[in-house]
Write a protein that holds these residues in place. Structure first.
Motif, mmCIF file in Angstrom:
data_model
loop_
_atom_site.group_PDB
_atom_site.id
_atom_site.type_symbol
_atom_site.label_atom_id
_atom_site.label_comp_id
_atom_site.label_asym_id
_atom_site.label_seq_id
_atom_site.Cartn_x
_atom_site.Cartn_y
_atom_site.Cartn_z
ATOM 1 N N VAL A 84 0.974 -1.208 -0.002
ATOM 2 C CA VAL A 84 -0.106 0.141 -0.060
ATOM 3 C C VAL A 84 0.759 1.396 -0.090
ATOM 4 C CG1 VAL A 84 -1.743 1.308 1.397
ATOM 5 C CG2 VAL A 84 -2.137 -1.090 1.164
ATOM 6 N N ILE A 85 2.012 1.092 0.865
ATOM 7 C CA ILE A 85 2.925 2.430 0.973
ATOM 8 C C ILE A 85 3.590 2.796 -0.352
ATOM 9 C CG2 ILE A 85 4.819 3.389 1.946
ATOM 10 C CD1 ILE A 85 4.004 1.888 4.319
ATOM 11 N N THR A 86 4.035 1.505 -0.981
ATOM 12 C CA THR A 86 5.033 1.765 -2.147
ATOM 13 C C THR A 86 4.399 1.825 -3.607
ATOM 14 O OG1 THR A 86 5.518 -0.682 -2.204
ATOM 15 C CG2 THR A 86 7.011 0.762 -0.881
ATOM 16 N N ALA A 87 3.167 0.878 -3.644
ATOM 17 C CA ALA A 87 2.513 1.001 -4.773
ATOM 18 C C ALA A 87 1.293 1.993 -4.861
ATOM 19 C CB ALA A 87 2.067 -0.548 -4.897
ATOM 20 N N LEU A 88 0.577 2.506 -3.962
ATOM 21 C CA LEU A 88 -0.358 3.293 -3.820
ATOM 22 C C LEU A 88 -0.125 4.837 -3.220
ATOM 23 C CD1 LEU A 88 -3.315 0.805 -3.019
ATOM 24 C CD2 LEU A 88 -2.811 1.552 -5.066
ATOM 25 N N ILE A 89 0.329 4.828 -2.000
ATOM 26 C CA ILE A 89 0.502 5.776 -1.437
ATOM 27 C C ILE A 89 1.758 6.846 -2.177
ATOM 28 C CG2 ILE A 89 1.352 7.250 0.853
ATOM 29 C CD1 ILE A 89 -0.205 4.914 2.110
ATOM 30 N N TYR A 90 2.869 6.225 -2.316
ATOM 31 C CA TYR A 90 4.070 6.883 -2.670
ATOM 32 C C TYR A 90 3.779 7.304 -4.147
ATOM 33 C CZ TYR A 90 8.646 7.814 -4.132
ATOM 34 O OH TYR A 90 9.784 8.750 -4.889
ATOM 35 N N PRO A 91 3.350 6.361 -5.048
ATOM 36 C CA PRO A 91 3.152 6.995 -6.322
ATOM 37 C C PRO A 91 1.835 8.086 -6.611
ATOM 38 C CG PRO A 91 3.195 4.603 -6.480
ATOM 39 C CD PRO A 91 3.227 4.947 -5.148
ATOM 40 N N PHE A 92 1.040 7.824 -5.981
ATOM 41 C CA PHE A 92 -0.086 8.984 -5.649
ATOM 42 C C PHE A 92 0.526 10.271 -5.092
ATOM 43 C CE2 PHE A 92 -2.891 5.643 -6.849
ATOM 44 C CZ PHE A 92 -3.581 6.020 -7.903
ATOM 45 N N ALA A 93 1.329 10.239 -4.099
ATOM 46 C CA ALA A 93 1.954 11.285 -3.568
ATOM 47 C C ALA A 93 2.827 12.158 -4.692
ATOM 48 C CB ALA A 93 2.676 10.864 -2.289
ATOM 49 N N MET A 94 3.816 11.268 -5.247
ATOM 50 C CA MET A 94 4.651 11.995 -6.246
ATOM 51 C C MET A 94 3.771 12.648 -7.371
ATOM 52 S SD MET A 94 7.662 11.549 -5.143
ATOM 53 C CE MET A 94 6.878 11.781 -3.552
ATOM 54 N N ILE A 95 2.538 12.161 -7.653
ATOM 55 C CA ILE A 95 1.793 12.520 -8.732
ATOM 56 C C ILE A 95 1.404 13.817 -8.239
ATOM 57 C CG2 ILE A 95 -0.253 12.521 -10.042
ATOM 58 C CD1 ILE A 95 0.272 9.300 -10.437
ATOM 59 N N ALA A 96 0.799 13.916 -7.120
ATOM 60 C CA ALA A 96 0.089 15.459 -6.458
ATOM 61 C C ALA A 96 1.166 16.369 -6.310
ATOM 62 C CB ALA A 96 -0.421 14.813 -5.178
ATOM 63 N N VAL A 97 2.414 16.102 -6.068
ATOM 64 C CA VAL A 97 3.613 16.930 -5.858
ATOM 65 C C VAL A 97 4.098 17.505 -7.275
ATOM 66 C CG1 VAL A 97 6.015 17.225 -5.264
ATOM 67 C CG2 VAL A 97 4.463 15.938 -3.647
ATOM 68 N N GLY A 98 3.970 16.613 -8.224
ATOM 69 C CA GLY A 98 4.261 16.948 -9.435
ATOM 70 C C GLY A 98 3.268 17.740 -10.132
ATOM 71 N N GLN A 99 1.771 17.701 -9.926
ATOM 72 C CA GLN A 99 1.028 18.409 -10.601
ATOM 73 C C GLN A 99 0.858 19.572 -9.902
ATOM 74 O OE1 GLN A 99 -0.916 17.892 -13.362
ATOM 75 N NE2 GLN A 99 0.284 15.903 -13.542
#
Length: 218
Positions: A19-34
């Motif tokens: 959950v941390i590496t496959a969901l939370i981290y990727p979506f957090a990086m997408i949010a930071v990027g956007q």
């Protein structure tokens, strides 16, 4: 401690890490990027005066008209090369990547200098003769492909070598075109890393912008 308890702990740990590496981290990086870097995160897309997307600042594209500055060999044909008719071996290593031909490799020498042949179907016009025919002084980056095959930049020297041809084709003063080259030259990163480069797409869009301004007052 029982095997079942150990197995259950291992499964729970795996699920938590997933959950941390496959969901939370990727979506957090997408949010930071956007939020912080929307232009870069969405492909560094470049638009023209009409607001239409014409390309990316990170990927080169073909320019063959005398009215435009030409890109590097590797960036001018990777998206248009025909797998069944690819004399310059642009697609030899796929869409992205260099040929890795050594300087002594006959195939590289033929691509650069050309391969005369009585049969026009077998003859190959080299990059140096092609540039000289267009009155362009050959530079290394106009003759050799880039490592990625997607490089959108050329050196300032390569851009200046094309100024006379572009200015003559557009009926512009060479010094006006030279000013555009200077304005569209990217400096070294932080002043010390890399080399100055000219983004060909941005430079050609700047040329078209001049034409639009001139047309407005005709």
């Amino acid at each position: 401690m029982s095997f079942a308890r150990e197995a259950g702990r291992a499964i729970r740990s795996t699920l938590v890490l997933w959950v941390i590496t496959a969901l939370i981290y990727p979506f957090a990086m997408i949010a930071v990027g956007q939020i912080l870097f929307p232009w870069q995160a969405n492909g560094s897309l470049i638009t023209n005066n009409q607001g239409q997307v014409v390309g990316s600042a990170l990927i080169g594209q073909p320019f063959t008209s005398d009215r435009y500055f030409n890109s590097r060999l590797s960036t001018t044909a990777y998206s248009t090369a025909d797998p069944k008719n690819d004399p310059n071996k642009i697609l030899q290593t796929g869409i992205s990547g260099a040929s890795n031909l050594a300087p002594s490799n006959p195939a590289l020498i033929e691509r650069i200098k050309g391969k005369p042949d009585p049969d026009p179907q077998k003859a190959l016009e080299g990059e140096i003769p092609r540039l000289e025919k267009a009155a362009i002084k050959p530079t290394a980056d106009l003759v050799y492909t880039s490592g990625s095959g997607l490089d959108p930049h050329i050196t300032p020297e390569a851009a200046r070598a094309q100024i006379d041809r572009v200015a003559r084709s557009r009926g512009l003063p060479p010094n006006q075109v030279e000013i555009l080259v200077t304005k569209n030259t990217d400096a070294r990163f932080l002043g010390i890393f890399g080399e100055p480069g000219v983004n060909v797409l941005k430079l050609n869009l700047a040329l078209d912008a001049i034409a639009s301004i001139d047309d407005r007052y005709l």
